[in-house]
Design an enzyme around this catalytic site. Structure first.
Site, PDB file in Angstrom:
ATOM      1  N   ARG A 182       1.293  -1.074   0.433  1.00 30.08           N
ATOM      2  CA  ARG A 182      -0.195  -0.257   0.102  1.00 30.08           C
ATOM      3  C   ARG A 182       0.598   1.145   0.041  1.00 30.08           C
ATOM      4  NH1 ARG A 182      -4.331   0.542   4.662  1.00 30.08           N
ATOM      5  NH2 ARG A 182      -4.932   1.716   3.508  1.00 30.08           N
ATOM      6  N   CYS A 240      -1.182   6.085   9.054  1.00 24.85           N
ATOM      7  CA  CYS A 240      -1.603   4.265   8.595  1.00 24.85           C
ATOM      8  C   CYS A 240      -2.720   5.272   7.910  1.00 24.85           C
ATOM      9  CB  CYS A 240      -1.945   3.455   9.682  1.00 24.85           C
ATOM     10  SG  CYS A 240      -3.120   4.253  10.682  1.00 24.85           S
TER      11      CYS A 240
END
Length: 285
Positions: A182, A240
């Site tokens: 990611r 995050c």
């Protein structure tokens, strides 16, 4: 029952919860949550630490009425105060938070309670798996405590807003704790754009835990973070997807002896702002 960390810079991260020694009540909060199954109440009722109170991360540790601050905006002081009182918390309590995910969701409660002014908040190392492995019993009742009187007073932990997060790589270390693919922008299963904040370094949450979901030893974490420039005295912050596992990284850094801020909006806030650039590929530089 070992619990870590309490995140006070002078405290040993392997301190143990001992209410008799501290003359403080110990309250256990169960923060069962995953992205795929955000409602953890069923898992809680299937078996939890005796006396543990269920905490709903999505509704009690976030305020979805806040627009433009990511998928899990921080709750207001009044909202968290109401939640803490429902959990039965009193000012001065020792709080132990637990989940069944290596503390990756429980860390949100750990961080928020520290941010709200609670001095003694612990993560059960190894989470519920460690409790089971030690042969301790589980209960299936729904614990409803007497209302508490605790009050949230924000400011106990450092935070970054989106502009501060953008600027940090110029003078400090911004850690992206999502999965490496990611970070690199190869996949993005949740948010509208792939990639990472320019200048951020990749430090996936999984690299801080052993196979049993326990935090790695302090010296191992210290060495890992040092390779990324996250050392004591440096300006360090984490993010995050939505501010949940970013809090877990703040805890891991505390074990390593590094103070770190949290960017609560994280990638979910950044990627929804078309004016913010998205970097892809490997590490900067």
């Amino acid at each position: 029952m070992a619990a870590r960390p309490d995140a006070r810079p002078a405290a040993h991260p392997d301190s143990r919860v001992d209410a008799a020694a501290t003359d403080a009540r110990t309250v256990v909060l169960d923060v069962r949550w995953t992205l795929a199954q955000p409602d953890g109440s069923g898992a809680y009722r299937a078996g939890h630490i005796p006396g543990a109170v269920y905490v709903d991360l999505d509704t009690e540790l976030a305020d979805h009425d806040v627009v433009g601050a990511g998928r899990h905006p921080l709750p207001s002081e009044s909202t968290l105060t109401a939640a803490m009182r429902r959990w039965g918390l009193r000012d001065g309590d020792t709080v132990v938070v637990v989940d069944d995910l290596g503390n990756q969701s429980a860390a949100r409660a750990w961080w928020l309670l520290r941010y709200a002014g609670f001095a003694d908040v612990r993560l059960l190392d190894g989470a519920l798996g460690a409790w089971r492995a030690a042969g301790h019993p589980l209960d299936t009742d729904d614990v409803v405590p007497e209302p508490g009187d605790a009050t949230a007073r924000y400011g106990g932990m450092p935070v970054l807003d989106i502009d501060q997060a953008a600027a940090l790589p110029g003078h400090g270390v911004l850690l992206d704790v999502r999965a490496a693919e990611r970070y690199r922008g190869e996949v993005e299963p949740v948010d509208p754009r792939a990639g990472h904040i320019p200048g951020a370094r990749s430090a996936p949450t999984a690299t801080t835990l052993d196979a049993d979901g326990r935090f790695l030893p302090a010296e191992v974490l210290r060495a890992q973070y040092a390779e990324l420039g996250a050392v004591p005295g440096a300006d360090v912050a984490t993010y995050c997807g939505s501010g949940v596992t970013g809090a877990h990284a703040v805890a891991a850094l505390a074990i390593a002896g590094v103070d770190a801020a949290l960017f609560p909006g994280s990638w979910s806030q950044w990627s929804n702002d078309a004016s913010r650039p998205a970097a892809t590929g490997g590490e900067p530089g």
